[in-house]
Design a protein around this motif. Structure first.
Motif, PDB file in Angstrom:
ATOM      1  N   LEU A   1      83.302 -21.724  25.854  1.00  0.00           N
ATOM      2  CA  LEU A   1      82.619 -22.947  26.244  1.00  0.00           C
ATOM      3  C   LEU A   1      81.571 -23.283  25.198  1.00  0.00           C
ATOM      4  O   LEU A   1      80.745 -22.438  24.849  1.00  0.00           O
ATOM      5  N   ASP A   2      81.621 -24.498  24.685  1.00  0.00           N
ATOM      6  CA  ASP A   2      80.661 -24.991  23.703  1.00  0.00           C
ATOM      7  C   ASP A   2      79.747 -25.987  24.406  1.00  0.00           C
ATOM      8  O   ASP A   2      80.154 -27.100  24.729  1.00  0.00           O
ATOM      9  N   ARG A   3      78.505 -25.579  24.653  1.00  0.00           N
ATOM     10  CA  ARG A   3      77.593 -26.437  25.418  1.00  0.00           C
ATOM     11  C   ARG A   3      77.188 -27.689  24.651  1.00  0.00           C
ATOM     12  O   ARG A   3      76.936 -28.727  25.255  1.00  0.00           O
ATOM     13  N   ASP A   4      77.096 -27.597  23.330  1.00  0.00           N
ATOM     14  CA  ASP A   4      76.702 -28.762  22.547  1.00  0.00           C
ATOM     15  C   ASP A   4      77.810 -29.800  22.459  1.00  0.00           C
ATOM     16  O   ASP A   4      77.582 -30.998  22.591  1.00  0.00           O
ATOM     17  N   ARG A   5      79.014 -29.345  22.248  1.00  0.00           N
ATOM     18  CA  ARG A   5      80.151 -30.261  22.130  1.00  0.00           C
ATOM     19  C   ARG A   5      80.763 -30.627  23.471  1.00  0.00           C
ATOM     20  O   ARG A   5      81.630 -31.491  23.543  1.00  0.00           O
TER      21      ARG A   5
ATOM     22  N   SER B   1      76.062 -25.027  17.538  1.00  0.00           N
ATOM     23  CA  SER B   1      76.777 -24.939  18.808  1.00  0.00           C
ATOM     24  C   SER B   1      76.368 -23.698  19.584  1.00  0.00           C
ATOM     25  O   SER B   1      76.213 -22.615  19.028  1.00  0.00           O
ATOM     26  N   ALA B   2      76.158 -23.875  20.877  1.00  0.00           N
ATOM     27  CA  ALA B   2      75.842 -22.756  21.763  1.00  0.00           C
ATOM     28  C   ALA B   2      77.133 -22.350  22.444  1.00  0.00           C
ATOM     29  O   ALA B   2      77.576 -23.003  23.378  1.00  0.00           O
ATOM     30  N   LEU B   3      77.742 -21.281  21.969  1.00  0.00           N
ATOM     31  CA  LEU B   3      79.038 -20.848  22.479  1.00  0.00           C
ATOM     32  C   LEU B   3      78.868 -19.761  23.529  1.00  0.00           C
ATOM     33  O   LEU B   3      78.070 -18.833  23.361  1.00  0.00           O
ATOM     34  N   LEU B   4      79.611 -19.888  24.601  1.00  0.00           N
ATOM     35  CA  LEU B   4      79.661 -18.873  25.641  1.00  0.00           C
ATOM     36  C   LEU B   4      81.109 -18.437  25.768  1.00  0.00           C
ATOM     37  O   LEU B   4      82.021 -19.264  25.778  1.00  0.00           O
ATOM     38  N   ARG B   5      81.324 -17.122  25.909  1.00  0.00           N
ATOM     39  CA  ARG B   5      82.698 -16.618  25.937  1.00  0.00           C
ATOM     40  C   ARG B   5      82.866 -15.565  27.019  1.00  0.00           C
ATOM     41  O   ARG B   5      81.941 -14.828  27.353  1.00  0.00           O
TER      42      ARG B   5
ATOM     43  N   ARG C   1      74.476 -34.695  29.113  1.00  0.00           N
ATOM     44  CA  ARG C   1      74.205 -33.535  28.254  1.00  0.00           C
ATOM     45  C   ARG C   1      75.167 -33.542  27.085  1.00  0.00           C
ATOM     46  O   ARG C   1      76.211 -32.918  27.090  1.00  0.00           O
ATOM     47  N   THR C   2      74.802 -34.300  26.051  1.00  0.00           N
ATOM     48  CA  THR C   2      75.659 -34.534  24.893  1.00  0.00           C
ATOM     49  C   THR C   2      75.236 -33.664  23.729  1.00  0.00           C
ATOM     50  O   THR C   2      74.153 -33.070  23.733  1.00  0.00           O
ATOM     51  N   PRO C   3      76.053 -33.583  22.670  1.00  0.00           N
ATOM     52  CA  PRO C   3      75.731 -32.737  21.536  1.00  0.00           C
ATOM     53  C   PRO C   3      74.396 -33.082  20.903  1.00  0.00           C
ATOM     54  O   PRO C   3      74.028 -34.242  20.771  1.00  0.00           O
TER      55      PRO C   3
ATOM     56  N   GLU D   1      82.234 -29.512  36.944  1.00  0.00           N
ATOM     57  CA  GLU D   1      83.006 -28.304  36.636  1.00  0.00           C
ATOM     58  C   GLU D   1      82.473 -27.631  35.376  1.00  0.00           C
ATOM     59  O   GLU D   1      82.365 -26.401  35.316  1.00  0.00           O
ATOM     60  N   PHE D   2      82.138 -28.437  34.358  1.00  0.00           N
ATOM     61  CA  PHE D   2      81.614 -27.878  33.108  1.00  0.00           C
ATOM     62  C   PHE D   2      80.317 -27.122  33.358  1.00  0.00           C
ATOM     63  O   PHE D   2      80.131 -25.995  32.886  1.00  0.00           O
ATOM     64  N   ASP D   3      79.401 -27.743  34.105  1.00  0.00           N
ATOM     65  CA  ASP D   3      78.111 -27.105  34.340  1.00  0.00           C
ATOM     66  C   ASP D   3      78.235 -25.865  35.216  1.00  0.00           C
ATOM     67  O   ASP D   3      77.479 -24.899  35.054  1.00  0.00           O
ATOM     68  N   LEU D   4      79.172 -25.880  36.149  1.00  0.00           N
ATOM     69  CA  LEU D   4      79.417 -24.674  36.942  1.00  0.00           C
ATOM     70  C   LEU D   4      79.899 -23.537  36.050  1.00  0.00           C
ATOM     71  O   LEU D   4      79.396 -22.406  36.134  1.00  0.00           O
TER      72      LEU D   4
END
Length: 233
Positions: free
Chosen positions: A139-143, A129-133, A122-124, A159-162
């Motif tokens: 967390l930047d899902r694209d980067r 950017s889809a940012l979650l805070r 799951r790369t950029p 860990e990232f996907d969790l």
């Protein structure tokens, strides 16, 4: 592009069987008989994923994981003939993404391989950017980047996907099987303990005090949730 998989096991028959099966599934497979050889092969072949036996001569699986972490970041699926929970947990704590207990079916191994590769791939993309805070977490899902305050945090694909799952639904309680299903695409009962280890590892990286988490909290008897408004110190 064809993915390269490194299979590390001191049993030649197992290496041959896994290589033959995964090659038929469209993967490029290279092998090593022990951890020391695996480090050499990994440096030259740059595998996309490593399937690693734990009990081997000349640098065992645990030592390989520690040594490889200093020079590579391919996800690792550990193989173990041991039944003790502590052996599986230690492998995950050292940075492995998943595990299988011998004997295993080739169909299940292939499913695990594809699931781990999907997470790592799951790369950029070209979208913004889809940012979650939440609190100090970003967390930047694209980067594929995570920040705690102004500090970057290195997470494994699992860990990232969790963390992305929790940040996408703050306050929602997720069972262990739900989280396992989101990581692997299939929730295998008996592997829920994998989630507990990933959560513990994640807490050590994002929580100021992992023993008293302010972000990801345990919902006893059910699973975990991300506090909608993280507890402040």
């Amino acid at each position: 592009m064809t993915k390269t998989i490194l299979v590390v096991d001191d049993m030649e028959s197992l290496r041959t069987m896994v290589k033959s099966y995964l090659s038929q599934e469209g993967f490029r497979v290279v092998t090593a008989a022990h951890g020391r050889e695996a480090l050499f092969v990994a440096r030259n072949e740059r595998p996309d994923l490593i399937i690693l036996d734990l009990m081997m001569p000349e640098l065992g699986g645990y030592d390989f994981i520690s040594a490889y972490a200093r020079e590579g970041d391919a996800p690792i699926i550990i193989l173990t003939a041991k039944v003790e929970e502590s052996d599986k947990v230690l492998g995950l704590e050292l940075g492995a993404d998943d595990y299988l207990t011998k004997p295993f079916s080739m169909r299940e191994l292939t499913a695990r391989v594809r699931a781990v590769l999907r997470r790592a791939d799951r790369t950029p993309g070209g979208a913004p950017s889809a940012l979650l805070r939440a609190g100090d977490l970003t967390l930047d899902r694209d980067r594929r980047e995570v920040m705690v305050g102004s500090s970057a945090v290195e997470l494994t694909p699992s860990e990232f996907d969790l963390l992305a799952t929790f940040l996408s639904a703050p306050g929602r309680v997720f069972s262990r099987l739900e989280l396992l299903d989101k990581l692997q695409g299939d929730a295998y009962e008996g592997y829920e303990r994998t989630i507990d280890v990933h959560i513990r590892n994640l807490r050590t990286k994002i929580e100021p005090d992992p023993r008293n988490p302010r972000y990801i909290v345990t919902v006893y008897g059910i699973g975990y949730r991300l506090l909608a408004e993280p507890v402040t110190a």
